[in-house]
Design a protein around this motif. Structure first.
Motif, short mmCIF file in Angstrom:
data_model
loop_
_atom_site.label_atom_id
_atom_site.label_comp_id
_atom_site.label_asym_id
_atom_site.label_seq_id
_atom_site.Cartn_x
_atom_site.Cartn_y
_atom_site.Cartn_z
N HIS A 142 0.86 -1.18 0.00
CA HIS A 142 0.00 0.00 0.00
C HIS A 142 0.90 1.23 0.00
CE1 HIS A 142 -0.15 0.40 4.64
NE2 HIS A 142 0.54 -0.70 4.41
N ALA A 143 0.31 2.38 -0.18
CA ALA A 143 1.14 3.56 -0.42
C ALA A 143 0.45 4.82 0.07
CB ALA A 143 1.45 3.70 -1.91
N ARG A 144 1.25 5.86 0.33
CA ARG A 144 0.72 7.18 0.71
C ARG A 144 1.65 8.22 0.08
NH1 ARG A 144 -2.03 8.83 5.49
NH2 ARG A 144 -3.46 7.19 4.85
N SER A 145 1.10 9.19 -0.56
CA SER A 145 1.94 10.18 -1.24
C SER A 145 1.55 11.59 -0.87
CB SER A 145 1.87 9.98 -2.76
OG SER A 145 0.53 10.01 -3.21
N GLY B 99 5.47 7.01 -0.33
CA GLY B 99 5.85 5.96 0.61
C GLY B 99 5.19 4.67 0.18
N ILE C 191 4.64 0.70 1.11
CA ILE C 191 4.70 -0.13 2.32
C ILE C 191 4.27 -1.56 1.99
CG2 ILE C 191 3.86 -0.36 4.69
CD1 ILE C 191 2.80 2.69 4.16
N LEU D 70 2.61 -5.04 2.36
CA LEU D 70 1.44 -5.49 3.12
C LEU D 70 1.81 -6.58 4.10
CD1 LEU D 70 -1.35 -5.46 0.38
CD2 LEU D 70 -1.42 -4.23 2.55
N ALA E 10 9.10 -0.40 4.56
CA ALA E 10 8.67 0.65 3.62
C ALA E 10 9.85 1.25 2.86
CB ALA E 10 7.94 1.75 4.39
N ASN F 199 10.76 4.99 0.74
CA ASN F 199 10.27 6.34 0.48
C ASN F 199 10.93 6.87 -0.78
OD1 ASN F 199 8.90 8.79 0.94
ND2 ASN F 199 10.73 9.69 1.86
N TYR G 121 -0.33 9.86 -6.48
CA TYR G 121 0.86 9.20 -7.05
C TYR G 121 1.17 7.88 -6.34
CZ TYR G 121 1.99 13.34 -9.87
OH TYR G 121 1.96 14.37 -10.78
N ALA H 82 -1.13 5.72 -5.42
CA ALA H 82 -1.95 4.78 -6.18
C ALA H 82 -1.35 4.54 -7.57
CB ALA H 82 -3.38 5.31 -6.31
N ALA H 83 -0.79 5.58 -8.16
CA ALA H 83 -0.19 5.43 -9.50
C ALA H 83 0.98 4.45 -9.46
CB ALA H 83 0.28 6.78 -10.03
N ARG I 227 0.19 0.71 -9.62
CA ARG I 227 -0.10 0.12 -10.93
C ARG I 227 1.05 -0.73 -11.46
NH1 ARG I 227 -3.89 2.58 -14.34
NH2 ARG I 227 -4.97 4.40 -13.51
N ARG J 224 -4.72 -9.75 3.06
CA ARG J 224 -4.53 -8.30 3.20
C ARG J 224 -4.96 -7.86 4.59
NH1 ARG J 224 -4.80 -4.56 -1.98
NH2 ARG J 224 -4.68 -3.08 -0.28
N PRO K 247 -3.41 -6.33 7.92
CA PRO K 247 -2.21 -5.77 8.53
C PRO K 247 -1.98 -6.27 9.94
CG PRO K 247 -3.95 -4.11 8.41
CD PRO K 247 -4.44 -5.32 7.67
#
Lengths: 120, 458
Positions: A10-13, A23, A25, A27, A66, A68, A92, A94-95, A98, A114, A116
């Motif tokens: 998963h990710a966070r931008s 970022g 990460i 799963l 993770a 970065n 980004y 989510a991008a 892909r 899935r 955590p």
């Protein structure tokens, strides 16, 4: 087997000026070495071709399973200077999910978990 | 973790000015907390507030904070919940006056202590600082400040925990600050409650990590999470609470009974948000190493954080300077099936040709087709052939020619009758010309910034 990062991470931008940070990460801890091996700066730069106009940097956070990534010159000027819908690179993460990578077959069975909280 | 002792509970109530108005009320009412901390100031907010103050000397702070205090002040005072917020913006004194009035109106005259922190605003000191050799060069490009001196709209140093701790020491129930670091709002009460010294770097670094988790509100409790988002009740989401212990360990949690979720996944997502080099997370009070953070699932909606290491602070503060960098406008028009995407593209060509015939030049014209691949650009692949609708979104900008940008805003509406068919969705009227504000990050020696603290009884 071929998988999308979405299946194992998963990710966070977000943004800092004209630089987007993504970022990524794992799963599950078992997937972290795969991210390290497969999701290199070069591949990320190639993946964001047409979006990222500058260099890509990567920092490792083994403690969080993770990575970065910093994508420089990627937000059309950044902040209020950008004319884009996603001026802050919020999508980004989510991008990046892909991207397709090679997952060793012996890890395939872990994909559906899935959860955590299943992490040791 | 110190056995038996109840941790100090520091609740996050706002992640930015515009965040959910109900969140801080619920933090106060839905369970026990000791502190409510609220971050109101994004970089862009400072220049907006500076403009508001230039029009009206009594403005320039986050106005929403005042009616919010009207809703929660009585409960906070009665239950001993202390509030810390950087709602003061570029006019903390006016914000304080308004909150004092709220306290009196609520019947708390003589019983509510309101503290205010000033000294971060460098706007009136810029020339003096330049003469004295404090260059305020752009820390990314090295350019001297003179390059933008006549276009500066705001200039503020990011203050650390010391003035907030002083306000708490003097008994403030409500602490109103201007530009502070977001993280200090959370670690100042940790330092105050536990009596941490200013060189206990590992504890301070743990506080910084706690502050980073708190500073974006619900982003640590399931907001924006990519993991099982479908199962989260966002309508009732609980914001994060840090339960802090004297040895530096803390637990991230939320009120029982509220929605949202605290897991290793949601906390990790917030930790990597807006991260640069994780080994050097620089704050006014220490440099934290995010590679040392250990997370542990403790029980439902409780994640234990331990092992954080940090090092000495630098001798400088970051300064955020904003300056006018030009004008922009964004125009939109929606086209429906059939051939929605093709019609939107034809409309884009139409606009560009008309602007060209008018002889208007822009620094950039940028077109997106929402619904046909805007956010992820080429990564999304070519649009489907039968899209039900597409929104054309055209942006233009110019560093100085406001008239050209204004003329562009009058071209969009002409598409309604004089363009491709099925144009709709223009009810909002002509787009607005927006001022573009750019940021000039700089450093200033700590010795040049003297925060001031005042605490008064309402």
């Amino acid at each position: 087997m071929r998988v999308r990062l979405l299946q194992i991470a998963h990710a966070r931008s977000g943004d800092k000026g004209d630089t987007a940070n993504v970022g990524l990460i794992a799963l599950r801890p078992e997937f972290y070495p795969i991210l390290l091996k497969e999701v290199t700066c070069e591949r990320v730069k190639q993946h964001f071709k047409g979006i990222c106009q500058g260099p890509v940097e990567c920092y490792e956070l083994a403690n969080l399973n993770a990575l970065n990534f910093l994508l420089h010159d990627s937000l059309g000027g950044g902040g209020t200077l950008s004319l884009r819908t996603d001026a802050q690179g919020k999508t980004y993460g989510a991008a990046l999910l892909r991207m397709e990578i090679e997952l060793p077959d012996e890890l395939a069975g872990l994909i559906d978990g899935r959860d955590p909280e299943g992490m040791p | 973790m110190s056995a038996g002792a109840r941790g100090v509970r520091i609740a996050s109530g706002q992640g930015f000015w515009g965040d959910w108005l109900e969140a801080p009320v619920r933090q106060v009412e839905a369970g026990p907390i000791d502190y409510l901390v609220m971050d109101y100031l994004a970089e862009v907010t400072m220049s907006i507030l500076q403009k508001q103050r230039s029009r009206d000397r009594s403005q320039g702070y986050a106005r929403d904070f005042v009616p919010l205090m009207g809703r929660i002040l009585a409960t906070c005072i009665d239950e001993g919940v202390r509030v810390i917020a950087n709602a003061g913006g570029v006019n903390p004194l006016s914000c304080r006056d308004s909150v004092v009035q709220v306290a009196r109106d609520a019947g708390y005259a003589g019983r509510a202590c309101i503290g205010v922190i000033t000294g971060d605003d460098l706007m009136d000191r810029l020339d003096e600082l330049l003469v004295q050799g404090v260059g305020l060069r752009n820390m990314e490009t090295g350019e001297p400040l003179e390059a933008v001196r006549d276009r500066i709209e705001s200039a503020n140093a990011y203050l650390g925990a010391a003035p907030m701790i002083e306000a708490l020491r003097q008994g403030a129930d409500v602490v109103i600050a201007g530009r502070t670091t977001d993280t200090a709002l959370t670690y100042a009460p940790m330092m105050f409650e536990h009596g941490w010294a200013s060189d206990e770097w590992d504890k301070l670094a743990a506080g910084v990590v706690a502050g980073h988790i708190n500073e974006c509100g619900a982003q640590a409790t399931g907001g924006n999470t990519g993991v099982d988002w479908e199962s989260i009740d966002y309508s009732d989401i609980g914001y994060p609470i840090i339960e802090s212990y004297a040895d530096g360990e803390f637990v991230v949690t939320k009120h029982e009974g509220l929605g949202g979720r605290v897991t290793v996944a949601t906390v990790t997502e917030q930790l990597v948000y807006e991260m640069g080099d994780p080994s050097e997370y620089i704050t006014p009070d220490c440099v934290a190493d995010f590679r040392t953070i250990q997370l542990e699932h403790q029980s439902d909606d409780r994640v234990r954080v331990h092992g954080v290491r940090g090092g000495p602070a630098t001798d400088q503060l970051k300064v955020s300077i904003s300056y006018l960098a030009g004008y922009k406008a964004i125009g939109r028009m929606t086209y429906s099936w059939p051939d929605a995407y093709e019609k939107a593209r034809a409309a884009d060509r139409t606009i560009r040709a008309r602007l060209d015939r008018l002889g208007l030049r822009f620094d950039e014209i940028y077109t997106e087709y929402l619904g046909a691949g805007a956010c992820h650009g080429p990564l999304a692949g070519p649009p489907r052939a039968d899209l039900p609708e597409v929104e054309l979104r055209i942006g233009v900008k110019h560093s100085s020619d406001r008239a050209a940008v204004d003329r562009f805003t009058r071209e969009i509406a002409a598409l309604i009758l004089a363009g491709p068919p099925t144009a709709t969705g223009f009810g909002g009227g002509r787009p607005r010309v927006q001022e573009m504000v750019a940021y000039w990050p700089a450093l200033i020696p700590k010795t040049r910034v003297q925060p001031r603290v005042e605490v008064e009884v309402a």
